[in-house]
Motif scaffolding. Structure first.
Motif, PDB file in Angstrom:
ATOM      1  N   VAL A  59      21.456 -35.422  22.880  1.00  0.00           N
ATOM      2  CA  VAL A  59      21.239 -35.161  21.210  1.00  0.00           C
ATOM      3  C   VAL A  59      19.580 -34.948  21.248  1.00  0.00           C
ATOM      4  O   VAL A  59      18.792 -35.768  21.617  1.00  0.00           O
ATOM      5  CB  VAL A  59      21.592 -36.246  20.583  1.00  0.00           C
ATOM      6  CG1 VAL A  59      21.348 -36.041  19.082  1.00  0.00           C
ATOM      7  CG2 VAL A  59      23.146 -36.670  20.479  1.00  0.00           C
ATOM      8  N   ARG A  60      19.517 -33.849  20.790  1.00  0.00           N
ATOM      9  CA  ARG A  60      17.807 -33.481  20.352  1.00  0.00           C
ATOM     10  C   ARG A  60      17.418 -33.953  19.013  1.00  0.00           C
ATOM     11  O   ARG A  60      18.062 -33.739  18.002  1.00  0.00           O
ATOM     12  CB  ARG A  60      17.489 -31.967  20.355  1.00  0.00           C
ATOM     13  CG  ARG A  60      16.183 -31.681  20.546  1.00  0.00           C
ATOM     14  CD  ARG A  60      15.862 -30.437  20.903  1.00  0.00           C
ATOM     15  NE  ARG A  60      16.214 -29.961  22.453  1.00  0.00           N
ATOM     16  CZ  ARG A  60      15.764 -30.557  23.622  1.00  0.00           C
ATOM     17  NH1 ARG A  60      14.752 -31.146  23.302  1.00  0.00           N
ATOM     18  NH2 ARG A  60      16.428 -30.019  24.707  1.00  0.00           N
ATOM     19  N   ILE A  61      16.544 -35.137  19.123  1.00  0.00           N
ATOM     20  CA  ILE A  61      16.136 -35.450  17.773  1.00  0.00           C
ATOM     21  C   ILE A  61      14.702 -35.148  17.736  1.00  0.00           C
ATOM     22  O   ILE A  61      13.625 -35.620  18.690  1.00  0.00           O
ATOM     23  CB  ILE A  61      16.125 -37.199  17.938  1.00  0.00           C
ATOM     24  CG1 ILE A  61      17.547 -37.601  18.342  1.00  0.00           C
ATOM     25  CG2 ILE A  61      15.523 -37.876  16.904  1.00  0.00           C
ATOM     26  CD1 ILE A  61      18.707 -37.386  17.016  1.00  0.00           C
ATOM     27  N   THR A  62      14.241 -34.622  16.627  1.00  0.00           N
ATOM     28  CA  THR A  62      12.889 -34.159  16.445  1.00  0.00           C
ATOM     29  C   THR A  62      11.753 -35.175  16.070  1.00  0.00           C
ATOM     30  O   THR A  62      10.620 -34.931  16.033  1.00  0.00           O
ATOM     31  CB  THR A  62      12.949 -32.852  15.392  1.00  0.00           C
ATOM     32  OG1 THR A  62      13.323 -33.501  14.355  1.00  0.00           O
ATOM     33  CG2 THR A  62      13.647 -31.684  16.071  1.00  0.00           C
ATOM     34  N   SER A  63      12.016 -36.318  15.723  1.00  0.00           N
ATOM     35  CA  SER A  63      11.292 -37.704  15.344  1.00  0.00           C
ATOM     36  C   SER A  63      11.315 -38.455  16.332  1.00  0.00           C
ATOM     37  O   SER A  63      12.237 -39.289  16.745  1.00  0.00           O
ATOM     38  CB  SER A  63      11.914 -38.039  13.834  1.00  0.00           C
ATOM     39  OG  SER A  63      11.241 -39.513  13.677  1.00  0.00           O
ATOM     40  N   ALA A  64      10.119 -38.676  16.858  1.00  0.00           N
ATOM     41  CA  ALA A  64       9.886 -39.833  18.032  1.00  0.00           C
ATOM     42  C   ALA A  64      10.387 -41.068  17.508  1.00  0.00           C
ATOM     43  O   ALA A  64      10.803 -41.962  18.172  1.00  0.00           O
ATOM     44  CB  ALA A  64       8.356 -39.683  18.412  1.00  0.00           C
ATOM     45  N   ALA A  65      10.036 -41.687  16.255  1.00  0.00           N
ATOM     46  CA  ALA A  65      10.436 -42.868  15.882  1.00  0.00           C
ATOM     47  C   ALA A  65      12.035 -43.128  15.543  1.00  0.00           C
ATOM     48  O   ALA A  65      12.416 -44.276  16.008  1.00  0.00           O
ATOM     49  CB  ALA A  65       9.716 -43.086  14.361  1.00  0.00           C
ATOM     50  N   LEU A  66      12.621 -42.164  14.953  1.00  0.00           N
ATOM     51  CA  LEU A  66      13.957 -41.989  14.929  1.00  0.00           C
ATOM     52  C   LEU A  66      14.759 -42.139  16.356  1.00  0.00           C
ATOM     53  O   LEU A  66      15.528 -42.896  16.535  1.00  0.00           O
ATOM     54  CB  LEU A  66      14.234 -40.873  14.167  1.00  0.00           C
ATOM     55  CG  LEU A  66      15.878 -40.835  13.957  1.00  0.00           C
ATOM     56  CD1 LEU A  66      16.547 -41.927  13.335  1.00  0.00           C
ATOM     57  CD2 LEU A  66      16.380 -39.752  13.303  1.00  0.00           C
ATOM     58  N   ARG A  67      14.078 -41.302  17.248  1.00  0.00           N
ATOM     59  CA  ARG A  67      14.623 -41.265  18.581  1.00  0.00           C
ATOM     60  C   ARG A  67      14.532 -42.989  19.231  1.00  0.00           C
ATOM     61  O   ARG A  67      15.536 -43.082  19.735  1.00  0.00           O
ATOM     62  CB  ARG A  67      13.797 -40.425  19.538  1.00  0.00           C
ATOM     63  CG  ARG A  67      14.554 -40.046  20.851  1.00  0.00           C
ATOM     64  CD  ARG A  67      13.763 -38.743  21.622  1.00  0.00           C
ATOM     65  NE  ARG A  67      12.434 -38.658  21.495  1.00  0.00           N
ATOM     66  CZ  ARG A  67      11.494 -37.901  20.694  1.00  0.00           C
ATOM     67  NH1 ARG A  67      11.938 -37.149  20.072  1.00  0.00           N
ATOM     68  NH2 ARG A  67      10.266 -38.032  20.940  1.00  0.00           N
ATOM     69  N   GLN A  68      13.531 -43.521  19.153  1.00  0.00           N
ATOM     70  CA  GLN A  68      13.258 -44.835  19.462  1.00  0.00           C
ATOM     71  C   GLN A  68      14.183 -45.789  18.926  1.00  0.00           C
ATOM     72  O   GLN A  68      15.002 -46.599  19.484  1.00  0.00           O
ATOM     73  CB  GLN A  68      11.967 -45.485  19.212  1.00  0.00           C
ATOM     74  CG  GLN A  68      11.705 -46.545  19.802  1.00  0.00           C
ATOM     75  CD  GLN A  68      11.632 -46.680  21.295  1.00  0.00           C
ATOM     76  OE1 GLN A  68      11.565 -45.646  22.297  1.00  0.00           O
ATOM     77  NE2 GLN A  68      12.183 -47.815  22.002  1.00  0.00           N
ATOM     78  N   GLU A  69      14.475 -45.610  17.609  1.00  0.00           N
ATOM     79  CA  GLU A  69      15.479 -46.366  16.735  1.00  0.00           C
ATOM     80  C   GLU A  69      16.967 -46.336  17.347  1.00  0.00           C
ATOM     81  O   GLU A  69      17.669 -47.200  17.801  1.00  0.00           O
ATOM     82  CB  GLU A  69      15.426 -46.001  15.444  1.00  0.00           C
ATOM     83  CG  GLU A  69      14.790 -47.154  14.694  1.00  0.00           C
ATOM     84  CD  GLU A  69      14.865 -46.904  13.094  1.00  0.00           C
ATOM     85  OE1 GLU A  69      15.708 -47.212  12.437  1.00  0.00           O
ATOM     86  OE2 GLU A  69      13.802 -46.411  12.552  1.00  0.00           O
TER      87      GLU A  69
END
Length: 97
Positions: A59-69
């Motif tokens: 899954v490509r996630i464009t938000s680093a903070a959301l990716r970490q969560e």
């Protein structure tokens, strides 16, 4: 006159898909399509390409903070997504930037 050996249409279709090797690709497609619904509009907004390779959901996630969560909760997400499609389709989630 009523037949004695009837089967439900869903069971016959499921058996046909299994025999033709189409059950797993269908479930993979359902899982990918369910991502926005299960994750909600906020996660969907930051989600790019989604695909499954070798039992891993990419899954490509464009938000680093959301990716970490999501990384922290990935095992629960695997269980939730597999439960949604009713089979163990993925074993892990890899979140890409």
């Amino acid at each position: 006159m009523r037949r004695q050996n009837t089967e439900q249409v869903g069971a016959v279709v499921a058996q046909f898909l299994r025999e033709q090797g189409l059950e797993k690709p269908l479930l993979e497609h359902r899982l990918v399509e369910a991502w926005p619904e299960l994750m909600g509009p906020l996660v969907a907004k930051y989600t790019g390409k989604i695909e499954i390779k070798n039992g891993v959901l990419l899954v490509r996630i464009t938000s680093a903070a959301l990716r970490q969560e999501l990384f922290i909760a990935r095992q629960q997400l695997v269980e939730r997504l597999n439960q949604h499609v009713g089979a163990d389709i993925i074993s892990d989630i890899r979140l890409l930037g």
